[in-house]
Design a protein around this motif. Structure first.
Motif, PDB file in Angstrom:
ATOM      1  N   LYS A  98       0.852  -1.255  -0.159  1.00 36.96           N
ATOM      2  CA  LYS A  98      -0.155   0.125   0.072  1.00 36.96           C
ATOM      3  C   LYS A  98       0.809   1.147   0.112  1.00 36.96           C
ATOM      4  O   LYS A  98       0.689   2.314  -0.744  1.00 36.96           O
ATOM      5  CB  LYS A  98      -0.806  -0.014   1.398  1.00 36.96           C
ATOM      6  CG  LYS A  98      -2.278  -0.914   1.054  1.00 36.96           C
ATOM      7  CD  LYS A  98      -2.790  -1.056   2.190  1.00 36.96           C
ATOM      8  CE  LYS A  98      -4.084  -1.901   2.288  1.00 36.96           C
ATOM      9  NZ  LYS A  98      -4.992  -1.840   1.385  1.00 36.96           N
ATOM     10  N   ILE A  99       1.836   1.206   0.759  1.00 35.11           N
ATOM     11  CA  ILE A  99       2.730   2.452   0.851  1.00 35.11           C
ATOM     12  C   ILE A  99       3.547   2.437  -0.560  1.00 35.11           C
ATOM     13  O   ILE A  99       3.550   3.735  -1.137  1.00 35.11           O
ATOM     14  CB  ILE A  99       3.877   2.121   2.021  1.00 35.11           C
ATOM     15  CG1 ILE A  99       3.326   2.470   3.237  1.00 35.11           C
ATOM     16  CG2 ILE A  99       5.030   3.312   1.825  1.00 35.11           C
ATOM     17  CD1 ILE A  99       3.996   1.988   4.375  1.00 35.11           C
ATOM     18  N   GLU A 105       2.000   6.838  -6.935  1.00 31.65           N
ATOM     19  CA  GLU A 105       0.801   7.494  -7.738  1.00 31.65           C
ATOM     20  C   GLU A 105       1.217   8.944  -7.071  1.00 31.65           C
ATOM     21  O   GLU A 105       0.388   9.830  -7.323  1.00 31.65           O
ATOM     22  CB  GLU A 105      -0.572   7.118  -7.094  1.00 31.65           C
ATOM     23  CG  GLU A 105      -0.789   5.761  -7.612  1.00 31.65           C
ATOM     24  CD  GLU A 105      -2.144   5.074  -6.912  1.00 31.65           C
ATOM     25  OE1 GLU A 105      -2.706   5.687  -6.201  1.00 31.65           O
ATOM     26  OE2 GLU A 105      -2.541   4.153  -7.639  1.00 31.65           O
ATOM     27  N   GLY A 106       2.238   9.193  -6.201  1.00 30.35           N
ATOM     28  CA  GLY A 106       2.530  10.649  -6.050  1.00 30.35           C
ATOM     29  C   GLY A 106       1.803  10.985  -4.644  1.00 30.35           C
ATOM     30  O   GLY A 106       1.425  12.194  -4.272  1.00 30.35           O
ATOM     31  N   LYS A 107       1.317   9.919  -4.242  1.00 30.65           N
ATOM     32  CA  LYS A 107       0.384  10.511  -2.679  1.00 30.65           C
ATOM     33  C   LYS A 107       1.257  10.139  -1.381  1.00 30.65           C
ATOM     34  O   LYS A 107       2.435   9.350  -1.599  1.00 30.65           O
ATOM     35  CB  LYS A 107      -0.741   9.460  -2.764  1.00 30.65           C
ATOM     36  CG  LYS A 107      -1.625   9.686  -3.860  1.00 30.65           C
ATOM     37  CD  LYS A 107      -2.848   8.790  -4.035  1.00 30.65           C
ATOM     38  CE  LYS A 107      -3.701   8.926  -5.261  1.00 30.65           C
ATOM     39  NZ  LYS A 107      -4.933   7.890  -5.017  1.00 30.65           N
ATOM     40  N   PHE A 120       4.281  -2.487  -7.985  1.00 30.43           N
ATOM     41  CA  PHE A 120       4.391  -1.137  -7.321  1.00 30.43           C
ATOM     42  C   PHE A 120       5.766  -0.900  -6.931  1.00 30.43           C
ATOM     43  O   PHE A 120       6.028   0.315  -6.426  1.00 30.43           O
ATOM     44  CB  PHE A 120       3.438  -1.270  -6.289  1.00 30.43           C
ATOM     45  CG  PHE A 120       2.166  -1.077  -6.609  1.00 30.43           C
ATOM     46  CD1 PHE A 120       1.579  -0.220  -7.492  1.00 30.43           C
ATOM     47  CD2 PHE A 120       1.250  -1.921  -6.014  1.00 30.43           C
ATOM     48  CE1 PHE A 120       0.168  -0.137  -7.784  1.00 30.43           C
ATOM     49  CE2 PHE A 120      -0.005  -2.136  -6.340  1.00 30.43           C
ATOM     50  CZ  PHE A 120      -0.664  -1.423  -7.334  1.00 30.43           C
ATOM     51  N   PHE A 121       6.838  -1.842  -7.083  1.00 31.26           N
ATOM     52  CA  PHE A 121       8.216  -1.766  -6.615  1.00 31.26           C
ATOM     53  C   PHE A 121       8.920  -1.387  -7.843  1.00 31.26           C
ATOM     54  O   PHE A 121       8.772  -2.196  -8.809  1.00 31.26           O
ATOM     55  CB  PHE A 121       8.656  -2.783  -5.826  1.00 31.26           C
ATOM     56  CG  PHE A 121       7.886  -3.054  -4.503  1.00 31.26           C
ATOM     57  CD1 PHE A 121       8.102  -2.414  -3.300  1.00 31.26           C
ATOM     58  CD2 PHE A 121       6.587  -3.710  -4.536  1.00 31.26           C
ATOM     59  CE1 PHE A 121       7.440  -2.359  -2.130  1.00 31.26           C
ATOM     60  CE2 PHE A 121       5.888  -3.765  -3.484  1.00 31.26           C
ATOM     61  CZ  PHE A 121       6.067  -3.165  -2.014  1.00 31.26           C
ATOM     62  N   GLY A 122       9.939  -0.363  -7.565  1.00 32.32           N
ATOM     63  CA  GLY A 122      10.862  -0.330  -8.606  1.00 32.32           C
ATOM     64  C   GLY A 122      12.015  -1.352  -9.184  1.00 32.32           C
ATOM     65  O   GLY A 122      12.032  -2.132  -7.997  1.00 32.32           O
ATOM     66  N   GLU A 123      12.380  -1.442 -10.101  1.00 33.04           N
ATOM     67  CA  GLU A 123      13.436  -2.551 -10.528  1.00 33.04           C
ATOM     68  C   GLU A 123      14.657  -2.640  -9.699  1.00 33.04           C
ATOM     69  O   GLU A 123      15.048  -3.582  -9.417  1.00 33.04           O
ATOM     70  CB  GLU A 123      14.018  -2.369 -12.041  1.00 33.04           C
ATOM     71  CG  GLU A 123      12.779  -2.504 -12.965  1.00 33.04           C
ATOM     72  CD  GLU A 123      13.129  -2.701 -14.448  1.00 33.04           C
ATOM     73  OE1 GLU A 123      14.520  -2.662 -14.677  1.00 33.04           O
ATOM     74  OE2 GLU A 123      12.470  -2.555 -15.484  1.00 33.04           O
ATOM     75  N   GLU A 124      15.045  -1.409  -9.268  1.00 39.50           N
ATOM     76  CA  GLU A 124      16.229  -1.256  -8.401  1.00 39.50           C
ATOM     77  C   GLU A 124      15.856  -2.034  -7.107  1.00 39.50           C
ATOM     78  O   GLU A 124      16.842  -2.729  -6.507  1.00 39.50           O
ATOM     79  CB  GLU A 124      16.938   0.112  -8.059  1.00 39.50           C
ATOM     80  CG  GLU A 124      17.996   0.126  -7.541  1.00 39.50           C
ATOM     81  CD  GLU A 124      18.600   1.707  -7.472  1.00 39.50           C
ATOM     82  OE1 GLU A 124      19.374   1.767  -6.760  1.00 39.50           O
ATOM     83  OE2 GLU A 124      17.719   2.606  -7.993  1.00 39.50           O
TER      84      GLU A 124
END
Length: 415
Positions: free
Chosen positions: A179-180, A186-188, A375-379
């Motif tokens: 969720k975080i 989403e920039g929230k 929702f998690f970046g590749e790095e």
């Protein structure tokens, strides 16, 4: 992978042969079966250069589904083998491990992930959540024995019941991390509304509903089996184990609760019905055999992935090793000692319970499940896979070499 399918089957067959001969050939050695299976996979992955690289990010769905099934079968096996009745006095060490030790592990690894590896907040919480639970699959060798085999000593019971429940209880923190990460993507900001929604739905509802589903399924299936065949039953144990597993898990997921909790509770509720019946021993034997076969497949594949990583020169910084050893040798044992302080247990029992927090296949499932949400970046994903893989590898060897020695130090008396 498909073009090498037959050779892969041969390798798995050799690993299964080691599993069959292990109790005889390695009886007097300190090594464990998971150690051998992972080493076989690592050797194959390192030297079999034509094998397609097993990228865990690209194959996340396959990893998730395979490890998911291994874990739920292991949870059924754990629930069926417990002889200890459900009383507060006997289950108090388990409750403390779940409510104190696990949150300490989650918080500590989240902090280390954030500061040592530069993970985002969501990824750091995910690191803590996936590494906190004691694995029910790899911990099976240090759990209680088959049903109705005598009194259960405190260390083995505590590790069995902890592994059976903490996989499900870690899930709320996995969802918190998701969720975080979703909010940040989403920039929230992380709002009180988001945290309240998480607490009411992902904590209260999903845990409570999972327990209720487990009790209902376990009691209903026990009534179906034992009411008509109170003395002897001809119902296939294989069908029953798979039915108990899938009905509990499927129904729990259908009502949006935690299937892991439902499966373990269902198995335990089934076990407490006619708990002295010999049929439980048949169920346990089938579940344990199935768990072992699936574990072999996962560990060999995991070893191949590690061997390929070594062969390709994946860079591992000193921080990875320092954090991994710190978690296994300090954070988990200290968290366990804190949780068990005040209980009238011998010091050797407290140390054995605290030290033997094995990490393994459950971690692979949680990590792949969370990363598959997108929702998690590749790095962050690459760092998480590297850290978790090293922690699991170190855990397999440290705990594999020390488990029997630690358990022999305890009084080994039934409670």
């Amino acid at each position: 992978m498909i073009e090498n399918y037959n050779l892969f089957l041969l390798i798995c067959g050799i690993a299964f042969l080691f599993g069959a001969l292990f109790p005889i050939a390695f009886k007097k050695t300190p090594v464990s079966l998971p150690m051998i299976q992972v080493v076989i996979g690592m050797i194959v992955g390192y030297f079999w250069v034509t094998l397609t690289f097993l990228d865990p990010v690209e194959n996340g769905v396959i990893i998730e589904k395979l490890t998911e099934f291994v874990v739920i079968v292991s949870l059924v096996s754990a629930g069926i083998k417990i002889d200890t009745p459900l009383t507060w006095r006997l289950w108090r060490p388990t409750a403390r491990l779940l409510l104190i030790t696990m949150p300490i592990g989650i918080f500590s690894m989240a902090v280390l992930g954030y500061y040592a590896f530069g993970l985002t907040m969501g990824a750091a919480i995910l690191l803590g959540a996936v590494l906190a639970p004691t694995d029910p699959v790899l911990a099976s060798s240090i759990q209680v024995g088959p049903p109705n085999t005598g009194g259960e000593d405190t260390p083995r019971f505590a590790l069995t019941s902890e592994a059976g429940l903490n996989d499900g209880l870690a899930f709320p923190f996995v969802y918190l991390a998701i969720k975080i990460a979703e909010a940040f993507s989403e920039g929230k900001d992380v709002t009180n509304e988001l945290l309240w929604s998480w607490f009411t739905h992902d904590v209260l509802w999903k845990i409570g509903a999972g327990v209720v589903v487990g009790v209902i399924v376990g009691k209903a299936m026990a009534k179906l089996v034992f009411s008509k065949y109170s003395k002897e039953t001809t119902i296939s144990q294989g069908y029953m184990v798979i039915a108990l597993t899938l009905v509990a898990y499927g129904l729990a997921e259908f009502v949006h609760s935690y299937g892991f909790i439902a499966v373990f509770v269902a198995a335990f509720a089934f076990r407490r019905s006619e708990h002295e019946h010999a049929y439980h021993e048949k169920l346990h034997d089938f579940a344990e055999q199935s768990e072992g076969l699936l574990m072999t497949l996962v560990l060999v594949t995991f070893g191949i992935f590690l061997g390929q990583g070594l062969q390709s020169g994946v860079e591992l910084t000193w921080r990875v090793y320092i954090v991994s050893f710190a978690f296994l040798l300090f954070i988990r044992p200290i968290g366990g000692f804190i949780a068990l302080s005040g209980l009238k247990l011998p010091r050797t029992e407290k140390y054995a319970i605290s030290a033997l927090g094995i990490r393994g296949i459950g971690t692979l499932y949680y990590l792949s499940y969370a990363l598959n949400q997108g929702f998690f970046g590749e790095e962050d994903a690459l760092k998480l896979w590297i850290v978790c893989s090293i922690v699991i590898l170190i855990s397999i060897f440290i705990h594999g070499l020390s488990a029997n020695r630690l358990l022999k130090m305890t009084p080994n008396k039934p409670r």
